[in-house]
Design an enzyme around this catalytic site. Structure first.
Site, PDB file in Angstrom:
ATOM      1  CD  GLN A  32      -1.004  -0.449   3.708  1.00  0.00           C
ATOM      2  OE1 GLN A  32      -2.216  -0.337   3.694  1.00  0.00           O
ATOM      3  NE2 GLN A  32      -0.377  -0.942   4.772  1.00  0.00           N
TER       4      GLN A  32
ATOM      5  CG  HIS B  72      -5.074   3.231  19.707  1.00  0.00           C
ATOM      6  ND1 HIS B  72      -4.812   4.398  19.016  1.00  0.00           N
ATOM      7  CD2 HIS B  72      -4.926   2.216  18.822  1.00  0.00           C
ATOM      8  CE1 HIS B  72      -4.511   4.096  17.761  1.00  0.00           C
ATOM      9  NE2 HIS B  72      -4.565   2.795  17.613  1.00  0.00           N
TER      10      HIS B  72
ATOM     11  CD  GLU C 291       0.259  -4.213   9.423  1.00  0.00           C
ATOM     12  OE1 GLU C 291       0.113  -3.948   8.215  1.00  0.00           O
ATOM     13  OE2 GLU C 291      -0.586  -3.924  10.293  1.00  0.00           O
TER      14      GLU C 291
ATOM     15  CG  ASP D 109      -4.659 -12.266   4.973  1.00  0.00           C
ATOM     16  OD1 ASP D 109      -5.137 -11.152   4.744  1.00  0.00           O
ATOM     17  OD2 ASP D 109      -5.345 -13.291   5.190  1.00  0.00           O
ATOM     18  CB  ALA D 110      -5.510 -11.084  10.076  1.00  0.00           C
TER      19      ALA D 110
ATOM     20  CG  ASP E 252      -6.305  -1.216  15.257  1.00  0.00           C
ATOM     21  OD1 ASP E 252      -7.332  -0.574  15.000  1.00  0.00           O
ATOM     22  OD2 ASP E 252      -5.161  -0.703  15.288  1.00  0.00           O
TER      23      ASP E 252
END
Length: 537
Positions: free
Chosen positions: A279, A311, A353, A387-388, A406
């Site tokens: 990105q 947060h 992440e 990737d989660a 998140d």
């Protein structure tokens, strides 16, 4: 003595002609000419698909919702191609000149389309809305223009290949289609694997336009130059030279253009701007009293002015109970990890992440690492670049007391699978007995249906939920995570869903935060799944 006349076999061209059509002879053998035409078809098809993919990719980045952008671009272009094919019938008598003019126009419009779209996005100031009218209108106009020109290519190329050697129409169409489809394959693979990572969207589109102009101009001025008058040849040469000059000038100035456009979007205090391969990451502010802000693909991830409120609201309730082992899905900037580490009893924090570049920036940039409290220097924190969804499928049953999601806003197409029933089912498997899950579910007041769909989806995975929100921000305040900045549409709250398998998390949230969100409840919503995503505004 006059020798008897012997009739020539049928189909033999007369001296000075190539096929009985009255055109001047070709400078090469028919077989070579046919090969050159099919090569041009191949190149033009590759360029055409690059234009299409570039519009889809850039529109998804600028406007959001990649499914909608792909549908708009593809449907408009296919419609326009049909219209272009009909219009091209009027140019069949001037096939060579018409094809040369069309390729020059296509090279200019397609090559400059990315810069034009980005310029409207940056300088019209309409990026604050979900529809982004100016950018969307230009997207449709470009799709229509490029589609018209691409559609006009095939009838003219059909005429040109028949101009070389008359053959059965079915065989000619088959040859053209084969070259066209193979070219589309090459263009479709070149865009994500070569042009986008190596040159970027702007330079990649400009280079594609230059290749398009060279291919079309070379075919007409080289193979079919005798079909044009002397004045026509010079005019086509001048037009192609002008197009190539404009594209080359734009390529030279593209870095300055991108910096100016970035400043128009993010302001003049851009500190970091980089493409990580996943990105675009932009870090702004942090000086002269301006808050530090992080943007991912144009969407505000956090603002230092109010990120602590977000947060604290995300992490605090989930940490009420056993919390030795914590899993953070997303949150690569380290702010969730900072909040988690403030609670006593935490022994391990695993951060999953997908973008290693964000984590690297959070570790090394002094302003961002100061904001996250140097969380990544704590030996309890481990980072997994993955990737989660894929990471959860690897099997970590019963491994965590707390899972904190998140993740990007559920209204963004790319993150829809991370708000699916299947995803929450995998998340439930990694929770230990008495474990809690908390999910950032987007703004409540402005998008209640999306928020309550998240709640319904979590419940469908077999978890007991406690929805809540924090709010009270003024319209001028920084907007919530992963929303586009600017505009009065900015949400005034953050919504969350706290969940557990046994319902023990019910008392961890302040009653006022629960009452505030309950006033917006939308009932009867079905859960979102991988095959039936339901997150629409």
């Amino acid at each position: 003595m006059i020798e008897p006349h012997t009739p020539a076999p049928p189909g033999t061209p007369r001296p000075g002609r190539t096929g009985g059509g009255g055109q001047a002879p070709l400078p090469v053998r028919p077989g070579t000419g046919r090969f050159l035409v099919l090569t041009c078809v191949f190149v033009c098809a590759a360029c055409g698909l690059v234009y299409e993919l570039e519009l889809v990719a850039l529109a998804s980045y600028l406007i959001g919702d990649s499914v909608t952008q792909a549908s708009v671009v593809v449907s408009v272009m296919v419609f326009a191609m049909g219209v272009g094919s009909l219009v091209a019938k009027r140019l069949r008598r001037l096939a060579a000149a018409g094809f040369g003019a069309i390729e020059a126009a296509l090279a200019l419009i397609g090559g400059c389309s990315a810069m034009a779209l980005y310029a409207v996005f940056a300088w019209t100031g309409d990026w604050g809305g979900l529809w982004a009218s100016g950018t969307r209108h230009l997207l449709v106009a470009l799709s229509l223009a490029i589609g018209l020109l691409i559609g006009a290519e095939v009838p003219l190329l059909m005429e040109l290949i028949q101009r070389i050697r008359r053959q059965d129409a079915g065989r000619a169409v088959a040859d053209l289609c084969a070259a066209d489809y193979v070219g589309a394959l090459v263009g479709g693979l070149a865009f994500p694997f070569l042009l986008l990572p190596w040159l970027g969207q702007l330079t990649g589109a400009l280079l594609t336009g230059a290749v398009n102009a060279l291919a079309g101009g070379a075919l007409v001025l080289g193979l079919f130059r005798r079909d044009l008058s002397r004045r026509g040849r010079w005019l086509l040469l001048l037009v192609n030279t002008l197009v190539l000059g404009l594209l080359a000038s734009a390529a030279v100035l593209v870095d300055d253009f991108e910096r100016a456009a970035r400043q128009a979007v993010y302001g003049r205090d851009v500190r970091v701007a980089l493409h990580t391969g996943v990105q675009e990451v932009v870090l702004t502010g942090g000086v002269q009293g301006r808050p530090l802000r992080l943007f991912l693909d144009g969407r505000l991830r956090f603002s230092g002015r109010d990120e602590h409120r977000y947060h604290e609201a995300l992490v605090g309730p989930a940490m009420q109970g056993p919390r030795a082992r914590v899993l953070v899905l997303g949150g690569g900037e380290g702010l969730v990890a900072r909040e988690v580490l403030r609670h006593p009893g935490v022994r391990r924090v695993d951060v999953v992440e997908p973008d290693a570049g964000v984590v690297r920036l959070a570790r090394t940039h002094h302003a961002l690492s100061a904001l996250n409290g140097h969380a990544y220097e704590d030996p309890r924190v481990r980072v997994f670049t993955a990737d989660a969804f894929a990471w959860l499928r690897e099997g970590h049953v019963g491994s965590y007391d707390v899972v904190i999601a998140d993740l990007p806003d559920p209204g963004i197409t790319a993150s829809t699978k991370l708000y699916s029933q299947e995803f929450y089912g995998l998340t439930r498997e990694v929770l230990a007995d008495g474990g809690r899950l908390v999910v950032h579910a987007g703004p409540v007041a402005s998008r209640p249906r999306v928020f309550w769909t998240v709640d319904a989806t979590v419940r469908a995975a077999g978890l007991v939920t406690v929805p809540y929100c924090v709010g009270g921000r003024a319209p001028s305040a920084a907007v919530g995570p992963d929303r586009v900045s600017g505009g009065s549409w900015a949400p005034r709250d953050w919504g969350f869903v706290l969940a557990s398998a046994d319902g023990r998390a019910v008392g961890a949230v302040e009653p006022a935060a629960v009452r505030r969100v309950e006033a917006t409840r939308v009932g009867g919503l079905a859960p979102s799944t991988l095959v039936h995503p339901r997150y629409r505004g």
